[in-house]
Design a protein around this motif. Structure first.
Motif, PDB file in Angstrom:
ATOM      1  N   PRO A 111     -21.656 -80.090 -30.853  1.00 32.89           N
ATOM      2  CA  PRO A 111     -22.208 -78.968 -30.709  1.00 32.89           C
ATOM      3  C   PRO A 111     -23.883 -78.011 -30.466  1.00 32.89           C
ATOM      4  O   PRO A 111     -24.517 -78.712 -31.137  1.00 32.89           O
ATOM      5  CB  PRO A 111     -21.082 -77.907 -31.153  1.00 32.89           C
ATOM      6  N   GLU A 112     -23.921 -76.891 -29.534  1.00 32.14           N
ATOM      7  CA  GLU A 112     -25.194 -77.065 -29.850  1.00 32.14           C
ATOM      8  C   GLU A 112     -26.161 -76.446 -30.521  1.00 32.14           C
ATOM      9  O   GLU A 112     -26.752 -75.837 -31.067  1.00 32.14           O
ATOM     10  CB  GLU A 112     -25.760 -75.934 -28.125  1.00 32.14           C
ATOM     11  N   THR A 113     -24.950 -76.076 -31.510  1.00 34.88           N
ATOM     12  CA  THR A 113     -24.827 -74.879 -32.417  1.00 34.88           C
ATOM     13  C   THR A 113     -25.261 -75.861 -33.849  1.00 34.88           C
ATOM     14  O   THR A 113     -26.083 -74.972 -34.736  1.00 34.88           O
ATOM     15  CB  THR A 113     -23.856 -73.906 -32.985  1.00 34.88           C
ATOM     16  N   MET A 114     -25.404 -77.116 -33.986  1.00 38.46           N
ATOM     17  CA  MET A 114     -25.272 -77.640 -35.177  1.00 38.46           C
ATOM     18  C   MET A 114     -26.768 -78.054 -35.564  1.00 38.46           C
ATOM     19  O   MET A 114     -27.677 -77.741 -34.915  1.00 38.46           O
ATOM     20  CB  MET A 114     -24.985 -79.513 -34.721  1.00 38.46           C
ATOM     21  N   PRO A 115     -26.999 -77.817 -37.259  1.00 39.49           N
ATOM     22  CA  PRO A 115     -28.526 -77.667 -37.478  1.00 39.49           C
ATOM     23  C   PRO A 115     -29.007 -79.253 -37.169  1.00 39.49           C
ATOM     24  O   PRO A 115     -28.643 -80.075 -36.910  1.00 39.49           O
ATOM     25  CB  PRO A 115     -28.280 -77.473 -39.008  1.00 39.49           C
ATOM     26  N   ASN A 187     -29.588 -81.735 -25.902  1.00 40.79           N
ATOM     27  CA  ASN A 187     -29.826 -80.143 -26.014  1.00 40.79           C
ATOM     28  C   ASN A 187     -31.143 -80.137 -27.309  1.00 40.79           C
ATOM     29  O   ASN A 187     -31.613 -81.165 -28.294  1.00 40.79           O
ATOM     30  CB  ASN A 187     -28.699 -79.972 -27.214  1.00 40.79           C
ATOM     31  N   ASN A 189     -31.643 -79.309 -30.403  1.00 34.44           N
ATOM     32  CA  ASN A 189     -31.421 -79.888 -31.667  1.00 34.44           C
ATOM     33  C   ASN A 189     -31.197 -81.411 -32.105  1.00 34.44           C
ATOM     34  O   ASN A 189     -30.879 -81.923 -33.247  1.00 34.44           O
ATOM     35  CB  ASN A 189     -29.928 -78.906 -31.716  1.00 34.44           C
TER      36      ASN A 189
END
Lengths: 357, 515
Positions: A111-115, A187, A189
């Motif tokens: 996911p795009e939100t992973m650090p 992405n 990240n």
């Protein structure tokens, strides 16, 4: 009746003399390349100046050169480990490609939100595993069945590249690419950060230099690899587990090449493409060999070759001359340096004091 | 003009960097003469011969062939003048036939002209009493046959001057006899033969004159019939030396290692060893005699855990070590030293220095993953000092050392691990007199410390002088275990060719011999 030149074997040569011979060889290769350019109707002085300018002229060009040196150096280090064992790993190209595949496998599915650090770590680990697996296959066949590793690793390159091509045209095709056969961009990240304008791969490359140097010269495994490379019979005599040594060396070799795939996918292409290895796997064979399998010398050789690559790209853009010119120079350097080893091993003397009646 | 002088080398000097390999060396060889060049390793024999065959060019001095002064620019020039060199290591193509090997590298046409060639080879063979099958492949040949082929090869190229570098080093007694017959034939045909050697018995047997080299200088040329072995030794070594092998009967022998009906197959599935049984005791040197390739190599390697044992057991004290790898054997704490036949191919790493070759035996018992050189540097220095190894330093690659010094590095390392069993395969092969005696002394020292030494040898005189007992192998089978003090050389020869002790006893009638 008698030859004017006689060839005799030399005893040991001093380091300084060797250095002179190598320097002369490199200069000759440049002169020779100049002659080739002249024949082609080009101005060699101008072209060589442009190559240097293109590689080192501005800050940005230096950064570009360094960016090219990173994959070359890490791949060369991987090749050094295998070559030290007399294992001719010609498969770096495929191992890089599979490493990039491993990195993309993570990048395209998290996911795009992973650090960012976590994603990069996962990409790194999968890349190492994929590169290592690609090297493990020929290694186990060599260890257990004695297959020829040169052909095997070479063929594995094509398998890897065609596999990624398949992904690019098939299952992984970008749905938003309007039918264009490409894989989606990673992405943000998934992108390696930069330090001093160059992706942090350069720090990793330097760490690898130290690691490979230490590993080959100061660890038992490194010693075993060198012994196997010089005499399998002696290794057996000393009670070494040869299959295991071959496999470990190739896991390291392929793992290092795998990280190159991750760096290239993450920092340079920012996606996976079939041509991700870009010939580095083959050029690295040259640089590894020219550095006499010494990791520290290798760093300098790779910098020089990266400068040639970058300079070659530049002249193509600025002068409209094919970047193949840089390839010609590379080839000639290899030719002259390898050729000069003849003069290190043998002595030529001209003429005779006495002639036979 | 002195027409009868084949080779005249005058005041030859040759240096390699700082090292003077030859200094003011003179050598004169007549036509129809067998001339021995005698000297220790590093005395400059091979360098001198390499100049004669055009591989090196002398820095100073002159060479005259058949009375005419010449300068060789390459081996081709020397071949053209009828000089043929037979190297210690044969230069033959394994997959080709004898005939093909004879013509390769020749200018006369690309194709090998079958019939004409066979005729010519046959004519040569008859002229010199050589015996070879022109259509036999080299890989099917014995060492003796290969050497015969090498000789035919140079004769075919018109050689009238033959140089042989330690020709008997790899031959059996029977093959040596055959070689000497060939050499004598050549002499009768007016050829000049130069034999480089350090075997004194052979010098006395075959040569007409001897030139002794020492430390790069030519010491003296003498007529063989007018000299004696002690005199020659004195010239070679430079001082009067007492060279005798001592053999002490030591008490306290205990059974250390036992082979029990061991069978080993070679790569082609044929039995290399068949039901071999014998025991090795502490405080003894057990000799193994046999014609080359009678299973000696397999015997050593099965003991060292390097090859698969098909059947049978090998006990070290009470533990069966069959099926154990060398690493397992080390782990079991069994200290075994092994000096293999091919020192640089197995045993040492040619391109590595003394320190890194000594680590080979030690590194596995070091803790951690790091390679610790420190203790091995000390060990290397000690071994170099104790065994008097001639080397520029402990960081010189071992392949640059002379044969004797290479052997000392290997033996020094194996002894240093204070072994219980020491297996040595032809430990003095290719070594000079001084170095050989040093090795015998070292083996005797080991024996005195209680080590069981297995000594695979080829020289029967030596085996009888050094060993406490001798096991005789023939075609991989033990034909007898004999006491060297009571057995005769002829009986050993019979055992080596497959006769059993019983048969020999019958031949001798009533006088029995015990094993």
């Amino acid at each position: 009746m008698h030859n004017l030149i006689k060839i005799t074997k030399r005893a040991d040569m001093k380091r300084s003399q060797e250095a002179i011979i190598y320097t002369v060889a490199i200069l000759l290769s440049i002169v020779c390349a100049g002659l080739v350019l002249l024949v082609l109707g080009l101005d060699p002085v101008n072209i060589f100046r442009s190559i240097v300018e293109g590689a080192l002229g501005t800050e940005m060009r230096i950064q570009q050169t360094l960016t090219k040196a990173i994959p070359l150096l890490i791949t060369s280090l991987g090749i050094i480990v295998a070559f030290k064992m007399n294992f001719w790993n010609i498969g770096a190209e495929g191992q890089i490609t599979m490493g990039a595949f491993g990195a993309a496998l993570v990048a395209l599915h998290v996911p795009e939100t992973m650090p960012l650090p976590l994603v990069l770590l996962m990409m790194f680990v999968t890349a190492v595993i994929c590169g290592a697996v690609w090297a493990f296959i020929p290694a186990i066949f060599k260890a257990k069945l004695g297959t020829n590793e040169t052909i095997f690793t070479l063929m594995m390159n094509y398998v890897a590249i065609k596999f990624v091509t398949y992904l690019q045209y098939g299952p992984w095709i970008d749905p938003n690419g309007s039918g264009f056969p490409r894989i989606a961009q990673f992405n943000s990240n998934c992108i390696l950060p930069k330090l001093f304008g160059v992706n942090v791969g350069w720090i990793f490359a330097l760490v690898c230099v130290v690691f490979v140097y230490f590993f080959m010269n100061h660890t038992k495994k490194g010693y075993e690899i060198t012994v196997v490379g010089q005499s399998v019979e002696t290794a057996r005599y000393a009670g070494m587990n040869i299959s295991r040594i071959i496999i470990i060396a190739m896991l390291i070799s392929g793992g290092l090449c795998g990280t190159v795939g991750m760096i290239q996918a993450s920092a340079v292409e920012k996606t996976l493409v079939a041509g991700i290895a870009n010939g580095y796997g083959f050029t690295a064979i040259i640089t590894a060999w020219l550095s006499k399998l010494n990791p520290i010398i290798c760093a300098f050789v790779c910098l020089a070759f990266a400068a040639l690559l970058q300079g070659g790209t530049y002249i193509q853009i600025s002068l409209g001359v094919s970047s193949a010119v840089a390839g010609v120079v590379q080839g000639l350097i290899l030719f002259f340096v390898l050729g000069s080893e003849f003069f290190i091993r043998y002595k030529l003397s001209f003429g005779h004091k006495k002639e036979v009646a | 003009m002195q027409q009868n002088i084949a080779i005249e080398m005058k005041h030859i000097s040759k240096s390699f960097g700082e090292i003077k390999a030859n200094e003011d060396v003179s050598l004169e060889v007549r036509q129809g003469e067998i001339h021995a060049v005698l000297g220790e390793n590093g005395a400059g024999k091979t360098t001198l011969m390499n100049m004669l065959s055009g591989i090196y060019t002398p820095d100073e001095g002159t060479i005259a062939i058949n009375g005419q002064e010449v300068v060789f620019a390459s081996p081709k020039d020397s071949i053209r003048l009828g000089i043929g060199m037979i190297h210690q290591h044969f230069k033959l193509v394994d997959v080709m036939t004898a005939k093909e090997n004879i013509v390769i590298g020749q200018k006369e046409g690309f194709f090998t002209k079958g019939k004409a060639l066979t005729e010519k080879v046959k004519a040569l063979s008859e002229q010199y009493g050589l015996d070879i099958d022109p259509d036999k492949k080299v890989y099917d040949m014995s060492v003796g046959e290969k050497q015969t082929l090498e000789i035919i090869k140079v004769l075919y190229r018109g050689a009238r001057i033959l140089i042989m570098d330690e020709p008997t080093a790899v031959l059996t007694p029977q093959e040596i006899r055959k070689l000497f017959r060939i050499v004598r034939n050549m002499k009768e045909q007016g050829c000049a033969v130069v034999i480089i050697t350090h075997k004194l018995n052979e010098v006395m047997e075959i040569s007409d004159r001897v030139t002794v080299l020492r430390k790069g200088h030519s010491i003296k040329t003498v007529v063989t019939a007018e000299t004696t072995i002690p005199e020659l030794i004195e010239m070679v070594v430079g001082k009067k030396t007492d060279l005798s092998i001592t053999k002490e009967k030591l008490p306290g022998k205990e059974l250390l290692l036992r082979m029990d009906e061991v069978t080993v197959k070679d790569s082609e599935g044929k039995n290399a060893l068949t039901d071999v049984s014998f025991g090795l005791n502490t405080y003894e040197i057990l000799g193994v005699a046999g014609v080359a390739n009678s299973g000696q190599k397999e015997l050593c390697e099965s003991l060292a855990g390097l090859i698969k044992v098909e059947k049978g057991r090998i006990f070290f004290h009470d533990e069966n070590i069959v099926g154990k790898s060398p690493r397992d054997i080390i782990r079991m704490g069994i200290r075994m030293g092994f000096i293999p036949e091919d020192r640089l191919g197995m045993g040492l790493v040619a391109g590595m220095d003394i320190v890194h070759n000594i680590i080979l035996k030690d590194y596995q018992s070091q803790p951690g993953i790091r390679l610790k050189r420190g203790p091995c540097i000390e060990k290397a220095k000690k071994i170099v000092r104790d065994l008097d190894i001639q080397t520029p330093g402990i960081n010189t690659p071992v392949k640059k050392l002379s044969g004797g010094n290479i052997q000392k590095v290997l033996l020094g390392r194996e002894i240093d691990s204070s072994p219980k069993v020491l297996i040595t395969a032809y430990p003095v092969r290719g070594l000079d007199i001084g170095a050989s005696y040093k090795i015998y002394d070292l083996l005797n020292e080991q024996k005195a410390e209680g080590v069981g030494v297995l000594f695979i040898g080829e020289d029967l005189d030596l085996l009888m002088a050094l060993c406490d007992r001798i096991v005789v192998l023939c075609h991989g089978e033990v034909t007898g275990i004999v006491d060297p003090d009571t057995v005769t050389k002829d009986d050993l020869g019979l055992l080596m060719t497959g006769h059993t002790l019983d048969e020999i006893e019958k031949m001798h009638g009533k006088e029995g011999k015990d094993a």
